[in-house]
Write a protein that holds these residues in place. Structure first.
Motif, short mmCIF file in Angstrom:
data_model
loop_
_atom_site.label_atom_id
_atom_site.label_comp_id
_atom_site.label_asym_id
_atom_site.label_seq_id
_atom_site.Cartn_x
_atom_site.Cartn_y
_atom_site.Cartn_z
N GLU A 115 0.86 -1.19 0.00
CA GLU A 115 0.00 0.00 0.00
C GLU A 115 0.89 1.23 0.00
N LEU A 116 0.69 2.09 -0.99
CA LEU A 116 1.47 3.30 -1.17
C LEU A 116 0.54 4.51 -1.02
N VAL A 117 1.09 5.61 -0.52
CA VAL A 117 0.27 6.80 -0.31
C VAL A 117 -0.27 7.32 -1.64
N GLY A 118 0.58 7.38 -2.65
CA GLY A 118 0.16 7.91 -3.94
C GLY A 118 -0.51 6.89 -4.83
N ALA A 119 0.11 5.74 -5.02
CA ALA A 119 -0.37 4.74 -5.99
C ALA A 119 -1.44 3.81 -5.42
N GLY A 120 -1.66 3.82 -4.11
CA GLY A 120 -2.65 2.94 -3.52
C GLY A 120 -2.14 1.52 -3.39
N ARG A 121 -3.04 0.54 -3.47
CA ARG A 121 -2.67 -0.87 -3.29
C ARG A 121 -2.24 -1.47 -4.63
#
Length: 283
Positions: free
Chosen positions: A131-137
């Motif tokens: 899970e990334l803040v920008g790209a999501g899951r």
């Protein structure tokens, strides 16, 4: 000697991403265990210690592993390891030493996408996402081949299944890097085998590409899996030659599938391991 031009202790992950994207040369610091070995100045380092990412959280369908969970925490997470075939415990317990594992973080290990990573190899065979803040899951298998972008990894997510799994590796000495590592896991009726320390990034084979379908694979099925794994690209470095790695990958694949499948009889176990010897022996 490692030096920092500016130190930022982010209040939340959104602030961390803003600093990362707008301060040239900024980097997020995990445990810093590999970063500290470099002789350079990092213009801005971002600390996520106040962002609440140091826990393993369980929901009905998944485990959410915070980026600041240490490898030691992961090693000692009894319920998580039990539910995932104990592969993460097996993958990390020989990494350097306890002191190192109490500092090294899961987020740093995964975001770095190191070819030698035992952690990535074990996670890759499971149903894992990041899970990334920008790209999501993003599925882990997709993430490891993505370019390095300015984003902040917050969690590694492992979905719950009835896993049958086994992690195997070979090291020249305890605490050394793996010469080769392999993780086999069966979930949702499909076998998945990840191979790392090739020494390039880990690769995942599953389903038809692996050639194994039954819950208790036959020796012929395991022979096909060995052949598929040995068909991956390997190369040489100080820990082993391309030829040696290719051979070991096949042997560890057979061993990991056999152990994960929980064979009931010694005869079945021996027949499966015999698949490893069908190729020409290393001269």
């Amino acid at each position: 000697m490692l030096r920092f031009g500016r130190y930022v202790r982010a209040a939340n992950v959104e602030d961390a991403l803003e600093v990362l994207r707008f301060r040239k040369g900024a980097q997020v610091m995990g445990g810093g265990m590999w970063m500290r070995l470099s002789d350079r100045t990092v213009p801005c380092v971002i600390d996520l210690s106040d962002c609440g990412l140091d826990k393993i959280e369980e929901t009905e369908d998944e485990y959410r592993i915070g980026a600041y969970v240490t490898l030691r925490d992961l090693e000692c997470a009894a319920d998580f390891n039990y539910r995932t075939g104990n592969v993460l415990n097996a993958a990390v317990h020989d990494i350097v030493g306890v002191q190192f594992r109490q500092l090294a973080t899961v987020g740093g290990s995964v975001f770095g996408r190191f070819g030698f990573s035992d952690v990535i190899c074990a996670l890759l065979a499971l149903d894992s996402e990041v899970e990334l803040v920008g790209a999501g899951r993003v599925p882990l298998a997709t993430f490891i081949d993505m370019p390095y972008e300015l984003d902040v990894l917050t969690h590694v997510i492992v979905k719950k299944h009835d896993y049958q799994a086994s992690y195997q590796c070979l090291r020249k000495a305890a605490t050394d890097f793996s010469t080769i590592n392999v993780c086999a896991a069966r979930w949702d009726g499909t076998w998945h085998v990840a191979v790392g320390s090739r020494p390039a990034k880990a690769r995942l084979l599953a389903g038809e590409a692996l050639g194994v379908s039954s819950a208790e694979p036959t020796a012929d099925e395991i022979a096909r899996a060995v052949e598929a794994v040995r068909g991956l690209a390997y190369s040489s470095n100080m820990w082993g030659s391309e030829r040696y790695r290719r051979h070991l990958a096949g042997a560890l694949t057979a061993r990991s599938i056999v152990q994960a499948a929980r064979y009931a009889s010694t005869e079945a176990y021996q027949a499966a391991l015999a698949a490893c010897t069908r190729e020409e022996a290393i001269r």
